[in-house]
Design a protein around this motif. Sequence first.
Motif, short mmCIF file in Angstrom:
data_model
loop_
_atom_site.label_atom_id
_atom_site.label_comp_id
_atom_site.label_asym_id
_atom_site.label_seq_id
_atom_site.Cartn_x
_atom_site.Cartn_y
_atom_site.Cartn_z
N TYR A 90 -74.82 29.87 14.58
CA TYR A 90 -73.89 30.31 13.53
C TYR A 90 -72.47 29.91 13.89
O TYR A 90 -71.74 29.32 13.07
N ALA A 91 -72.05 30.22 15.11
CA ALA A 91 -70.69 29.91 15.54
C ALA A 91 -70.43 28.41 15.48
O ALA A 91 -69.37 27.96 15.03
N LYS A 92 -71.41 27.62 15.90
CA LYS A 92 -71.26 26.17 15.88
C LYS A 92 -71.12 25.66 14.46
O LYS A 92 -70.27 24.80 14.18
N SER A 93 -71.93 26.18 13.55
CA SER A 93 -71.87 25.71 12.16
C SER A 93 -70.55 26.09 11.51
O SER A 93 -69.99 25.32 10.73
N VAL A 94 -70.03 27.27 11.84
CA VAL A 94 -68.73 27.70 11.32
C VAL A 94 -67.63 26.77 11.82
O VAL A 94 -66.77 26.33 11.06
N CYS A 95 -67.65 26.48 13.11
CA CYS A 95 -66.61 25.61 13.68
C CYS A 95 -66.67 24.21 13.09
O CYS A 95 -65.62 23.60 12.80
N GLU A 96 -67.87 23.69 12.89
CA GLU A 96 -68.00 22.37 12.27
C GLU A 96 -67.45 22.38 10.85
O GLU A 96 -66.81 21.41 10.42
N ALA A 97 -67.69 23.45 10.13
CA ALA A 97 -67.18 23.56 8.76
C ALA A 97 -65.66 23.64 8.75
O ALA A 97 -64.99 22.99 7.93
N LEU A 98 -65.08 24.42 9.63
CA LEU A 98 -63.63 24.56 9.68
C LEU A 98 -62.96 23.24 10.07
O LEU A 98 -61.83 22.96 9.65
N ASP A 99 -63.67 22.43 10.85
CA ASP A 99 -63.13 21.13 11.24
C ASP A 99 -62.89 20.21 10.05
O ASP A 99 -62.10 19.28 10.12
N THR A 100 -63.58 20.44 8.95
CA THR A 100 -63.44 19.58 7.78
C THR A 100 -62.11 19.76 7.07
O THR A 100 -61.67 18.88 6.33
N GLY A 101 -61.48 20.91 7.25
CA GLY A 101 -60.22 21.18 6.56
C GLY A 101 -60.38 21.49 5.08
O GLY A 101 -59.39 21.53 4.34
N LEU A 102 -61.60 21.76 4.64
CA LEU A 102 -61.86 21.99 3.22
C LEU A 102 -61.68 23.44 2.81
O LEU A 102 -61.57 23.74 1.62
N PHE A 103 -61.63 24.36 3.77
CA PHE A 103 -61.73 25.77 3.44
C PHE A 103 -60.41 26.52 3.61
O PHE A 103 -59.67 26.30 4.56
N THR A 104 -60.17 27.42 2.66
CA THR A 104 -58.93 28.19 2.65
C THR A 104 -58.94 29.26 3.73
O THR A 104 -57.94 29.50 4.40
N TYR A 105 -60.06 29.96 3.86
CA TYR A 105 -60.23 30.88 4.99
C TYR A 105 -61.71 31.15 5.20
O TYR A 105 -62.55 30.76 4.39
N LEU A 106 -62.01 31.79 6.33
CA LEU A 106 -63.39 32.07 6.71
C LEU A 106 -63.75 33.50 6.33
O LEU A 106 -63.17 34.45 6.84
N ALA A 107 -64.70 33.64 5.41
CA ALA A 107 -65.16 34.96 4.99
C ALA A 107 -66.08 35.55 6.06
O ALA A 107 -66.82 34.84 6.73
N HIS A 108 -66.02 36.87 6.20
CA HIS A 108 -66.85 37.64 7.13
C HIS A 108 -67.28 36.86 8.38
O HIS A 108 -68.45 36.55 8.56
N PRO A 109 -66.33 36.51 9.25
CA PRO A 109 -66.67 35.73 10.46
C PRO A 109 -67.63 36.45 11.39
O PRO A 109 -68.34 35.81 12.16
#
Length: 218
Positions: A90-109
């Motif tokens: 889960y943590a790895k997938s979140v970090c990979e997603a944030l690396d894209t720069g596409l997201f405004t913020y991370l919901a329920h981390p």
Amino acid sequence: YRDYPSERSHMDWEQLDDYISCVLELKEKYKDRIEIHLGLESEYYDYCHDERKELKDRVEYLLLGQHFSDPLGKQTSYFKQNTEEEIMAYAKSVCEALDTGLFTYLAHPDVFMNRQTEFSEACEKAAHLIAAKAVEKNIPLEVNIRGSVRGKMPFPQGERFYYPHREFWKIASQYPITCVVGVDAHDPKDLIRARDLTEACLEELKDLNLHFIESPLL
């Protein structure tokens, strides 16, 4: 928006145009009474990068909400009691997603705590990875109050909400993160009780000196 079959509410791609039109119409209709923004919450997987980029270009904000390990595979849900390997995935997938720069913020981390019975070593590592990546990419983390609807549960560290989970945020507070409060309303009734739930959650975290912002769009 999600593009996988699920028992949970989701939006199919074919519904996107209607959704956008509806929100924009309501935004204009009630512009003198309420501030309305156009946004979506979405999973992220590398094979749907182009689709997520298209979503980002069509809305004001795109939230990352990672609920499943892979919708095209076994579709492991993070809402169950997770293994150490699943928590790290889960943590790895979140970090990979944030690396894209596409997201405004991370919901329920801290959603991976939804059915956990302890805040394990893997949970600690996941919290550090997510908080560090959020700082690196300058992306706010959401304190999601929906996890508090069941009240506090017994943990080795004492009674805690599943999420927002104090141990997660205790680690996150070691980093210069920014935070937003999210109601995560699945029903209009959720908005009615939002104030009491928000106060309870923020009381749980008040000594951690988290830096809250009013809007990630500013």
